[in-house]
Design a protein around this motif. Structure first.
Motif, PDB file in Angstrom:
ATOM      1  N   LEU A 123       1.385   3.790  -5.990  1.00  0.00           N
ATOM      2  CA  LEU A 123       1.448   2.334  -6.180  1.00  0.00           C
ATOM      3  C   LEU A 123       2.261   2.122  -7.451  1.00  0.00           C
ATOM      4  O   LEU A 123       1.759   2.283  -8.565  1.00  0.00           O
ATOM      5  N   ARG A 124       3.544   1.796  -7.274  1.00  0.00           N
ATOM      6  CA  ARG A 124       4.475   1.707  -8.392  1.00  0.00           C
ATOM      7  C   ARG A 124       4.324   0.396  -9.167  1.00  0.00           C
ATOM      8  O   ARG A 124       3.764  -0.581  -8.676  1.00  0.00           O
ATOM      9  N   GLN A 125       4.928   0.394 -10.357  1.00  0.00           N
ATOM     10  CA  GLN A 125       4.921  -0.805 -11.188  1.00  0.00           C
ATOM     11  C   GLN A 125       5.572  -1.985 -10.484  1.00  0.00           C
ATOM     12  O   GLN A 125       5.114  -3.133 -10.616  1.00  0.00           O
ATOM     13  N   ASN A 126       6.646  -1.732  -9.713  1.00  0.00           N
ATOM     14  CA  ASN A 126       7.332  -2.835  -9.051  1.00  0.00           C
ATOM     15  C   ASN A 126       7.086  -2.876  -7.550  1.00  0.00           C
ATOM     16  O   ASN A 126       7.892  -3.420  -6.793  1.00  0.00           O
ATOM     17  N   SER A 127       5.969  -2.287  -7.093  1.00  0.00           N
ATOM     18  CA  SER A 127       5.553  -2.549  -5.711  1.00  0.00           C
ATOM     19  C   SER A 127       5.339  -4.048  -5.558  1.00  0.00           C
ATOM     20  O   SER A 127       5.065  -4.754  -6.552  1.00  0.00           O
ATOM     21  N   LEU A 128       5.470  -4.553  -4.358  1.00  0.00           N
ATOM     22  CA  LEU A 128       5.316  -5.991  -4.145  1.00  0.00           C
ATOM     23  C   LEU A 128       3.986  -6.476  -4.707  1.00  0.00           C
ATOM     24  O   LEU A 128       2.980  -5.760  -4.676  1.00  0.00           O
ATOM     25  N   LEU A 129       3.984  -7.704  -5.213  1.00  0.00           N
ATOM     26  CA  LEU A 129       2.783  -8.269  -5.829  1.00  0.00           C
ATOM     27  C   LEU A 129       1.585  -8.217  -4.884  1.00  0.00           C
ATOM     28  O   LEU A 129       0.463  -7.915  -5.306  1.00  0.00           O
ATOM     29  N   ALA A 130       1.823  -8.496  -3.598  1.00  0.00           N
ATOM     30  CA  ALA A 130       0.728  -8.463  -2.618  1.00  0.00           C
ATOM     31  C   ALA A 130       0.126  -7.064  -2.529  1.00  0.00           C
ATOM     32  O   ALA A 130      -1.094  -6.900  -2.421  1.00  0.00           O
ATOM     33  N   PHE A 131       0.977  -6.040  -2.570  1.00  0.00           N
ATOM     34  CA  PHE A 131       0.480  -4.666  -2.511  1.00  0.00           C
ATOM     35  C   PHE A 131      -0.328  -4.322  -3.756  1.00  0.00           C
ATOM     36  O   PHE A 131      -1.368  -3.668  -3.675  1.00  0.00           O
ATOM     37  N   ARG A 132       0.158  -4.766  -4.909  1.00  0.00           N
ATOM     38  CA  ARG A 132      -0.579  -4.487  -6.144  1.00  0.00           C
ATOM     39  C   ARG A 132      -1.901  -5.244  -6.167  1.00  0.00           C
ATOM     40  O   ARG A 132      -2.892  -4.769  -6.715  1.00  0.00           O
ATOM     41  N   ALA A 133      -1.919  -6.412  -5.546  1.00  0.00           N
ATOM     42  CA  ALA A 133      -3.147  -7.214  -5.519  1.00  0.00           C
ATOM     43  C   ALA A 133      -4.235  -6.535  -4.683  1.00  0.00           C
ATOM     44  O   ALA A 133      -5.409  -6.535  -5.058  1.00  0.00           O
ATOM     45  N   ILE A 134      -3.841  -5.945  -3.549  1.00  0.00           N
ATOM     46  CA  ILE A 134      -4.845  -5.300  -2.695  1.00  0.00           C
ATOM     47  C   ILE A 134      -5.054  -3.828  -3.057  1.00  0.00           C
ATOM     48  O   ILE A 134      -5.978  -3.193  -2.566  1.00  0.00           O
ATOM     49  N   GLY A 135      -4.167  -3.294  -3.913  1.00  0.00           N
ATOM     50  CA  GLY A 135      -4.327  -1.914  -4.343  1.00  0.00           C
ATOM     51  C   GLY A 135      -3.838  -0.886  -3.349  1.00  0.00           C
ATOM     52  O   GLY A 135      -4.307   0.251  -3.339  1.00  0.00           O
ATOM     53  N   LEU A 136      -2.848  -1.270  -2.523  1.00  0.00           N
ATOM     54  CA  LEU A 136      -2.318  -0.324  -1.521  1.00  0.00           C
ATOM     55  C   LEU A 136      -0.920  -0.766  -1.104  1.00  0.00           C
ATOM     56  O   LEU A 136      -0.731  -1.908  -0.673  1.00  0.00           O
TER      57      LEU A 136
END
Length: 254
Positions: A123-136
């Protein structure tokens, strides 16, 4: 005195990197991967690049370079790399990562080496915000999986849309209910297509990639797949004693 059982040899890890016109970026990834003691072999599949990607890779003597005469897309290139891999485990890395360190590679590999998970995703620093929000990040290109997950179906992988490999892999992970470890890479980013190609060409390339994803799995199935993967996610922590026991793993400064 009871004889002590011999230590089991940790599974070999083959690192497969698919690259298309990544000459300005791939050296930074290879500089980290080639010196990492957990990676037994590094395979770069040059997917018909028209820049100096192959020449950059040749500068790393320990890397096995496979050159494709035509650009066929990431899925087909990945199948070529997997077929050549000798390890029981695969570490799949994108060629355009920025900020990657040895510690990041260790963190991605250890959950699977420890046996706490069967799959590890970044889970990278610039993964999409939605992905970072759900943690995947369900389309993360940085993964550790067992080679058999894909080597058994390489003909199917060859037939996938150009960028369908991640969602195809997800489907097999869900069917087998494989525990997933999400490894946070807070200092690692991936070069966007707009950065590589310019704004408008980059936007078109992003849309083509999205279309490929939807060719591989229907939108509702994609949503369902994501929630099923979330249910397979586990909590995990690194165990330094385990890492020290299998090999001495360097920790690069950030």
């Amino acid at each position: 005195m009871t004889a002590r059982a011999p230590l089991r040899r940790p599974p070999r890890i083959s690192c497969v990197i698919c690259a298309y016109n990544e000459a300005p970026r791939i050296a930074a990834v290879l500089a980290v991967a080639c010196t990492h003691p957990l990676l037994d072999e590094i395979i770069v599949v040059d997917d018909g690049s028209t820049d100096g990607t192959a020449e950059i890779v040749k500068g790393f003597s320990s890397v096995q370079l496979i050159r494709c005469t035509e650009n066929q897309g990431k899925s087909a290139a990945m199948a070529v790399g997997i077929a050549a891999a000798q390890g029981e485990l695969l570490m799949l890395l994108d060629a355009d990562l920025k900020g990657l360190t040895a510690a990041d590679i260790s963190a991605l590999a250890l959950p699977v080496l420890q046996g706490s998970a069967q799959v590890s995703l970044s889970l990278r620093q610039n993964s999409l915000l939605a992905f970072r929000a759900i943690g995947l990040d369900f389309v993360s290109g940085e993964r550790v999986v067992r080679k058999t997950l894909l080597s058994e179906v390489l003909q199917d992988v060859h037939g996938l849309p150009r960028f369908g490999i991640e969602v195809f892999m997800n489907r097999r992970i869900v069917v087998r209910r494989l525990p997933i470890a999400v490894t946070h890479w807070p200092h690692v980013t991936q070069a966007r297509k707009t950065e590589k190609l310019g704004y408008w060409k980059g936007i078109r390339a992003e849309w083509r990639m999205i279309v490929d994803l939807l060719k591989a799995v229907y939108p509702l199935a994609l949503i369902s797949q994501t929630f099923q993967m979330l249910r397979l996610r586990i909590d995990h922590g690194s165990r330094a004693s385990f890492a020290a026991r299998i090999r001495k793993v360097p920790d690069s400064p950030r």
